[in-house]
Design an enzyme around this catalytic site. Structure first.
Site, PDB file in Angstrom:
ATOM      1  N   LYS A  46      72.562 101.112  -9.742  1.00  0.00           N
ATOM      2  CA  LYS A  46      72.404 101.924  -8.873  1.00  0.00           C
ATOM      3  C   LYS A  46      73.012 102.691  -8.131  1.00  0.00           C
ATOM      4  O   LYS A  46      74.610 101.650  -7.577  1.00  0.00           O
ATOM      5  CB  LYS A  46      71.206 101.915  -8.085  1.00  0.00           C
ATOM      6  CG  LYS A  46      70.795 103.541  -6.855  1.00  0.00           C
ATOM      7  CD  LYS A  46      69.244 103.321  -8.373  1.00  0.00           C
ATOM      8  CE  LYS A  46      68.200 104.840  -8.294  1.00  0.00           C
ATOM      9  NZ  LYS A  46      67.353 105.474  -8.624  1.00  0.00           N
TER      10      LYS A  46
ATOM     11  N   VAL B 285      57.303 116.367  -2.025  1.00  0.00           N
ATOM     12  CA  VAL B 285      57.058 117.880  -2.721  1.00  0.00           C
ATOM     13  C   VAL B 285      58.274 117.866  -3.190  1.00  0.00           C
ATOM     14  O   VAL B 285      58.074 119.396  -3.200  1.00  0.00           O
ATOM     15  CB  VAL B 285      55.675 118.491  -2.681  1.00  0.00           C
ATOM     16  CG1 VAL B 285      54.354 117.244  -2.691  1.00  0.00           C
ATOM     17  CG2 VAL B 285      55.572 119.104  -1.368  1.00  0.00           C
ATOM     18  N   GLY B 286      59.344 117.149  -3.857  1.00  0.00           N
ATOM     19  CA  GLY B 286      60.554 117.257  -4.168  1.00  0.00           C
ATOM     20  C   GLY B 286      60.145 117.787  -5.691  1.00  0.00           C
ATOM     21  O   GLY B 286      59.728 118.490  -6.384  1.00  0.00           O
TER      22      GLY B 286
ATOM     23  N   VAL C  97      59.962 115.373  -8.436  1.00  0.00           N
ATOM     24  CA  VAL C  97      58.851 114.692  -8.950  1.00  0.00           C
ATOM     25  C   VAL C  97      57.276 115.128  -8.900  1.00  0.00           C
ATOM     26  O   VAL C  97      56.753 115.817  -8.946  1.00  0.00           O
ATOM     27  CB  VAL C  97      59.324 112.925  -9.196  1.00  0.00           C
ATOM     28  CG1 VAL C  97      58.272 112.749  -9.867  1.00  0.00           C
ATOM     29  CG2 VAL C  97      60.424 113.161  -8.958  1.00  0.00           C
TER      30      VAL C  97
HETATM   31  P1  NAD Z   1      63.604 114.515  -4.281  1.00  0.00           P
HETATM   32  O1  NAD Z   1      64.512 114.608  -3.643  1.00  0.00           O
HETATM   33  O2  NAD Z   1      64.023 116.169  -4.792  1.00  0.00           O
HETATM   34  O3  NAD Z   1      62.045 115.503  -3.331  1.00  0.00           O
HETATM   35  C1  NAD Z   1      61.920 114.231  -2.256  1.00  0.00           C
HETATM   36  C2  NAD Z   1      61.043 115.062  -1.288  1.00  0.00           C
HETATM   37  O4  NAD Z   1      60.780 113.918  -0.424  1.00  0.00           O
HETATM   38  C3  NAD Z   1      61.841 116.083  -0.276  1.00  0.00           C
HETATM   39  O5  NAD Z   1      61.112 117.215  -0.314  1.00  0.00           O
HETATM   40  C4  NAD Z   1      61.978 115.641   0.660  1.00  0.00           C
HETATM   41  O6  NAD Z   1      61.329 115.985   1.728  1.00  0.00           O
HETATM   42  C5  NAD Z   1      60.699 114.549   0.770  1.00  0.00           C
HETATM   43  N1  NAD Z   1      60.613 113.631   1.663  1.00  0.00           N
HETATM   44  C6  NAD Z   1      61.921 112.427   2.279  1.00  0.00           C
HETATM   45  N2  NAD Z   1      61.505 111.591   3.431  1.00  0.00           N
HETATM   46  C7  NAD Z   1      60.282 112.125   3.391  1.00  0.00           C
HETATM   47  C8  NAD Z   1      58.869 111.060   4.243  1.00  0.00           C
HETATM   48  N3  NAD Z   1      59.261 110.697   5.112  1.00  0.00           N
HETATM   49  N4  NAD Z   1      57.640 112.524   4.693  1.00  0.00           N
HETATM   50  C9  NAD Z   1      57.636 112.742   3.469  1.00  0.00           C
HETATM   51  N5  NAD Z   1      58.307 113.361   2.203  1.00  0.00           N
HETATM   52  C10 NAD Z   1      59.547 113.001   2.598  1.00  0.00           C
HETATM   53  O7  NAD Z   1      63.367 113.407  -5.163  1.00  0.00           O
HETATM   54  P2  NAD Z   1      62.447 113.092  -6.663  1.00  0.00           P
HETATM   55  O8  NAD Z   1      63.650 113.340  -7.567  1.00  0.00           O
HETATM   56  O9  NAD Z   1      61.688 114.199  -6.791  1.00  0.00           O
HETATM   57  O10 NAD Z   1      62.602 112.009  -6.639  1.00  0.00           O
HETATM   58  C11 NAD Z   1      61.563 111.359  -5.342  1.00  0.00           C
HETATM   59  C12 NAD Z   1      60.897 110.045  -5.450  1.00  0.00           C
HETATM   60  O11 NAD Z   1      60.450 109.646  -6.816  1.00  0.00           O
HETATM   61  C13 NAD Z   1      62.317 108.811  -5.246  1.00  0.00           C
HETATM   62  O12 NAD Z   1      62.223 107.798  -4.461  1.00  0.00           O
HETATM   63  C14 NAD Z   1      63.072 108.510  -6.175  1.00  0.00           C
HETATM   64  O13 NAD Z   1      64.000 107.702  -5.746  1.00  0.00           O
HETATM   65  C15 NAD Z   1      62.165 108.950  -7.512  1.00  0.00           C
HETATM   66  N6  NAD Z   1      61.942 108.715  -9.008  1.00  0.00           N
HETATM   67  C16 NAD Z   1      62.873 110.298  -9.029  1.00  0.00           C
HETATM   68  C17 NAD Z   1      63.056 110.551 -10.742  1.00  0.00           C
HETATM   69  C18 NAD Z   1      63.588 111.686 -10.682  1.00  0.00           C
HETATM   70  O14 NAD Z   1      63.381 111.555 -11.932  1.00  0.00           O
HETATM   71  N7  NAD Z   1      64.077 112.627 -10.445  1.00  0.00           N
HETATM   72  C19 NAD Z   1      62.846 109.320 -11.151  1.00  0.00           C
HETATM   73  C20 NAD Z   1      62.201 108.074 -10.942  1.00  0.00           C
HETATM   74  C21 NAD Z   1      62.235 107.712  -9.562  1.00  0.00           C
END
Ligand code: NAD
Length: 363
Positions: A93, A194-195, A197
């Site tokens: 990572k 709600v990003g 994923v």
């Molecule tokens: P992203 O950055 O698109 O979305 C994250 C969202 O969480 C954002 O909208 C952000 O504003 C919000 N956020 C941050 N801190 C917060 C809090 N304290 N309370 C409420 N909301 C908050 O990220 P993503 O790609 O959607 O990933 C989400 C999670 O899933 C991460 O932990 C990431 O490591 C994990 N993940 C993602 C993937 C992937 O394919 N993108 C794969 C495995 C794991």
């Protein structure tokens, strides 16, 4: 700063680098470039099964110790995720320290790409929080050791829809285990974050007519989703006090901890965030004691990794979807194994993942 100094300072400041030592990791690289302002850490946890693959996260960490702690935990999670998903990949990572909204530039991403290239393929990067496919294009200009590049460039594109689908499968399997029926219709699900994923997960839940509550620190995301889906918005950490069936952490890690577990009334925890348990042993045990089914994060959020792995092998979207769908069966197996062996669901998943790495080592 040398890694040993960082570690010592972290300890002196009372910061515990989770429950692992640096010695578990094969290699940790600090990257610093004053011209572009790049400050990054790449952690390679284990390469027994293959090259260490894991996304790059850009986050405005309070200090370097938080960044180091995060990258060490996340890279270990990647080793476990690949192992339990049957992929020939190791765990790695990277984190870039900084604000992705204001400090991310083409030159910074390309410099980071040069550091990835310097590792000669031992580490392969991809998207994570604070990154998008455009950023991966910049990294790709400097190194071929990057996945999740746009489909127009022959890649597999954004992994998030696959991650969300896998989480949805894990959630349904948990429902089947808990309630004898995997329908989520009418179930109240709180999606925190709600990003990329989280939004895709909301889409699946909405198609199944779940009762959806969304939470995010970014009002723009909440507004955007409430335009497209029938959702209720709850801001702040009062979400942990709500009546709900399922809590889906899809923001950052460590939101399952003694404070939240004291308040949570859910029956299932199933989400995308990595390292959801603040302390793996303690918090998975509390879940079990409270009758909460915890779907291990590194198992159910593997869809994105499965998809980028397919990119390395020769991309096949259909087969990625099918393999991601299998998360349903693996989750059910692990929940049953935990019950049978009287261990927590987290430990059950950990045992299977670690055994696969051990077997490969001794073969
Ligand atoms: P992203 O950055 O698109 O979305 C994250 C969202 O969480 C954002 O909208 C952000 O504003 C919000 N956020 C941050 N801190 C917060 C809090 N304290 N309370 C409420 N909301 C908050 O990220 P993503 O790609 O959607 O990933 C989400 C999670 O899933 C991460 O932990 C990431 O490591 C994990 N993940 C993602 C993937 C992937 O394919 N993108 C794969 C495995 C794991």
């Amino acid at each position: 700063m040398k890694i040993a100094d960082t570690y010592k300072k972290a300890k002196n400041n009372g910061l515990v680098l989770s429950n692992m030592t640096l010695m578990e990791h094969e290699q940790v690289v600090f990257c610093q470039d004053s011209e572009t302002g790049l400050k990054a850490i790449i952690a390679i946890h284990n390469t027994t099964l293959g090259p260490a693959l894991g996304g790059t996260r850009m986050w405005n960490y309070d200090n370097e110790y938080d960044a180091l702690n995060d990258v060490l935990r996340l890279s270990r999670g990647m080793s476990l995720k690949a192992a339990i998903s049957g992929l020939d990949l190791g765990g790695g990572k990277a984190v870039i320290i900084g604000d992705s909204n204001t400090q991310k530039t083409e030159v910074l991403m390309r410099k980071f790409g040069q550091y990835v290239e310097s590792l000669g393929g031992k580490y392969i990067t991809a998207e994570d929080v604070g990154m998008n496919t455009k950023d991966m294009e910049y990294v790709r200009m400097e190194t071929k050791h990057v996945t999740g590049i746009p489909e127009s460039m022959g890649g597999s594109g954004d992994p998030s829809p696959f991650t969300a689908f896998g989480v949805y499968m894990g959630m349904k399997a948990s429902a089947k285990y808990k309630w004898g029926n995997d329908s989520l219709e009418g179930r109240t699900v709180v999606v925190q974050g709600v990003g990329h994923v989280g939004e895709n997960l909301v889409r699946h839940l909405s198609e199944e007519k779940a009762n959806i509550i969304i939470n995010d620190i970014d009002d723009r995301r909440l507004d955007a989703l409430s335009e497209d889906y029938a959702v209720r918005i709850v801001r702040g950490d009062s979400i942990f006090d709500l009546d709900m069936d399922i809590y889906a952490p899809c923001a950052l890690g460590a939101t399952v901890n003694p404070d939240t577990l004291n308040r949570l009334k859910c029956k299932i925890i199933a989400g995308a965030a990595n390292n959801q348990l603040a302390d793996e042993v303690r918090d998975s045990q509390t879940c079990s004691d409270k009758g909460i089914v915890y779907a291990p994060d590194f198992l159910i959020n593997a869809g994105g990794l499965i998809n980028v792995y397919s990119e390395i092998k020769g991309y096949d979207r259909e087969s990625s979807m099918n393999q991601t769908r299998e998360i349903y069966n693996t989750t059910l197996e692990i929940l049953k194994k935990a019950e049978l062996d009287s261990i927590t669901t987290h430990v059950a998943a950990l045992e299977i993942a670690e055994q696969r790495i051990k077997n490969r080592k001794s073969s």
